[in-house]
Scaffold this active site. Structure first.
Site, PDB file in Angstrom:
ATOM      1  N   LYS A 111      27.232  48.229  47.928  1.00  0.00           N
ATOM      2  CA  LYS A 111      26.824  47.991  46.541  1.00  0.00           C
ATOM      3  C   LYS A 111      27.451  46.667  46.102  1.00  0.00           C
ATOM      4  O   LYS A 111      28.666  46.503  46.183  1.00  0.00           O
ATOM      5  CB  LYS A 111      27.310  49.150  45.661  1.00  0.00           C
ATOM      6  CG  LYS A 111      26.676  49.228  44.281  1.00  0.00           C
ATOM      7  CD  LYS A 111      25.220  49.693  44.356  1.00  0.00           C
ATOM      8  CE  LYS A 111      24.665  49.997  42.971  1.00  0.00           C
ATOM      9  NZ  LYS A 111      25.233  51.225  42.385  1.00  0.00           N
ATOM     10  N   ASN A 119      41.082  40.828  46.845  1.00  0.00           N
ATOM     11  CA  ASN A 119      42.024  41.505  47.727  1.00  0.00           C
ATOM     12  C   ASN A 119      41.456  42.869  48.150  1.00  0.00           C
ATOM     13  O   ASN A 119      40.973  43.616  47.312  1.00  0.00           O
ATOM     14  CB  ASN A 119      43.352  41.719  47.009  1.00  0.00           C
ATOM     15  CG  ASN A 119      44.125  40.430  46.815  1.00  0.00           C
ATOM     16  OD1 ASN A 119      44.281  39.669  47.738  1.00  0.00           O
ATOM     17  ND2 ASN A 119      44.621  40.215  45.599  1.00  0.00           N
TER      18      ASN A 119
END
Length: 538
Positions: A289, A432
């Site tokens: 997604k 991250n």
């Protein structure tokens, strides 16, 4: 020093009386030549094209008759002659050019039809060096560029798809072509030679292992015009570079609506991820997604892998992209269609699975014919204001032999397997990146945060949400392993993972505070391994 223009205005309509046809791709050539001849156009041609036209009973003049010079050097030299290029470059309304053409017996050519030696196809075929070099066209691009430069008087066709529009334009203008039409053909011609030269220069750089050539060119052919880009106010198009790496660009779409810009971007991300997993070892499914995985899993079957992947984040999976590393079967297809899905991509699909997917008419189904090789080289390109950032593809694959145990406790064999799995997934998560995994499945993913500790907490929070949705007493992060795409700069990110229930950690290492992080792992009895490989993904 720039060449001064004589500022002679270009005429609007130019009659087409003589045409030069020199093509490698002979698709539609004979019918096109017949239509031109029927319109009274004198035909000139070269080599195999001339033979094909003559064999169809169409009058055609060989280019050697025009130049008074035979084709030589295996056809390397045939159109590089003043009789050809003077006919293409002569400015018809310039008295000096007119005098030169009369003096040297040069008759103007009004239409040039050229498609180039198939360099790109030969390169992709794996041919040897000599064969690839021999398919670098010289005379063709010279004629294309000459004709395109002199579009004020000459029409240049480089694509068989333009045969029909040109014939229609000739009919509409009673044997002439308009300046606007000639300009559009010229623009397409220059783009074609630019892409052709880009392919050649890229091949040389690759062959000679020139990592950063002084001049870098990229080219592609328009595959489709998108309805819009990432947002409705942005225009977008999808271009094919000719790279045969299996993926969204090479796949066949068997059904569903046209792929959008975001669909293509997300589908590429999904298929590259499942390419990390050997289909002979396990089935693998990735649900993507917004270019980030929301669930990835391995299993004995695609159905098992899909259900494990879906369980990681069933909320985010709604409207996502599903990719798999094996032929889509009916059992997996029945599960996938239970959740609204935008795109499915697989190496292949069974007849039964295709019939199941067909019931969802808008669901896009792509068959790629293979898997991308995670080890293969390639380039990644990103535009910035005024330039391009170019880097090699992240093709690093970490194996068990690459792992360095840095804690007192050594991971168990099961933890090692899950650590490798989690790190492969982390490679495809925006930085991250934090990935929790258990039993060959992601159980929590934190992506794209400015702080690594935030990614760790978000992943743990998502695991809690998934547990509640599944009616579980505790999140699956309990007893899981955790992967970080880059080192932990402080122990806080690691402590957050420990708090979530992780028992083993995989990370690149290399922080100034590695000792502090290792000490925190030892204090909590956690196993940790370093890879020495970072997987930033921006």
């Amino acid at each position: 020093m720039a060449v001064a223009s004589k500022k002679i205005p270009a005429p609007d309509l130019v009659p087409v009386r003589r045409a030069l046809l020199s093509v490698s791709d002979k698709t539609g050539l004979v019918d096109f030549a017949a239509a031109l001849a029927h319109s009274g156009v004198e035909l000139i041609s070269t080599g195999g094209a001339a033979k094909a036209i003559a064999a169809a009973g169409i009058a055609v003049r060989d280019v050697s008759d025009l130049t008074g010079f035979p084709e030589i050097m295996d056809g390397r030299v045939k159109t590089l002659h003043p009789a050809v290029h003077g006919a293409l470059l002569g400015i018809r309304d310039d008295p000096e050019h007119q005098d030169a053409m009369r003096e040297h017996g040069i008759e103007p050519i009004d239409l040039v039809v050229v498609n180039l030696y198939p360099f790109e196809d030969v390169r992709r075929s794996g041919a040897d060096h000599a064969s690839i070099v021999e398919n670098i066209d010289i005379g063709g691009p010279a004629m294309v560029r000459a004709s395109a430069k002199n579009h004020a008087y000459v029409a240049i066709v480089t694509d068989p798809e333009d045969y029909a529009p040109l014939l229609n334009a000739l009919e509409m203008n009673i044997g002439s072509l308009s300046l606007e039409f000639r300009q559009k053909l010229a623009a397409k011609a220059f783009a074609r030679t630019a892409a052709y030269d880009a392919a050649i220069s890229a091949w040389f750089a690759e062959t000679l292992e020139i990592e950063n050539p002084v001049w870098r060119a990229f080219g592609g052919k328009l595959e489709s015009v998108m309805r819009y880009g990432e947002n409705p106010h942005q225009q977008a198009g999808f271009y094919l570079t000719g790279d045969r790496r299996p993926g969204v660009a090479t796949a066949r779409q068997l059904q569903g609506k046209q792929l959008s810009y975001n669909n293509i971007n997300d589908t590429d991300a999904a298929f590259e991820l499942v390419g990390e997993f050997d289909p002979s070892r396990s089935a693998a499914v990735a649900i993507i997604k917004h270019a980030n995985p929301c669930g990835v899993a391995e299993g004995k079957s695609l159905k098992e892998a899909y259900l494990k992947a879906l369980a990681c984040d069933p909320v985010s999976a709604f409207g996502g992209i599903v990719a798999m590393n094996r032929t889509l079967d009916a059992e997996a297809a029945e599960e996938i269609v239970k959740t609204f899905t935008e795109v499915i991509i697989a190496p292949d699909v069974s007849h039964d699975a295709q019939a199941i997917i067909a019931a969802k008419k808008n669901l896009r189904l792509l068959v790629a014919g293979g898997l991308p090789d995670p080890h293969s080289p390639g380039l990644s390109v990103k535009s910035v204001a005024g330039g391009l950032l170019v880097q090699g593809r992240d093709n690093a694959v970490v194996t068990a032999r690459d792992l360095k145990v840095v804690t007192k406790r050594t991971p168990t064999p099961q933890e090692i397997a899950n650590l490798q799995f989690a790190f492969r997934v982390a490679k495809h998560v925006k930085s991250n990146a934090i990935v929790y995994a258990k039993d060959g499945a992601t159980v929590g993913i934190g992506a794209g945060q400015m702080s690594r500790v935030d990614s760790s907490r978000i992943a743990a929070r998502k695991a809690l949400d998934a547990a509640e949705a599944a009616g579980l007493a505790e999140p699956l992060t309990k007893g899981s392993v955790v992967a970080s795409d880059a080192f932990f700069p402080f122990a806080d990110g690691l402590l957050s993972a420990i708090e979530a229930g992780a028992t083993a950690v995989i990370q690149p290492g290399g922080s100034m505070r590695d000792d502090e992080v290792i000490a925190a792992a030892d204090e909590h009895g956690i196993a940790m391994v370093f890879t020495g490989v970072r997987h930033f993904r921006h």
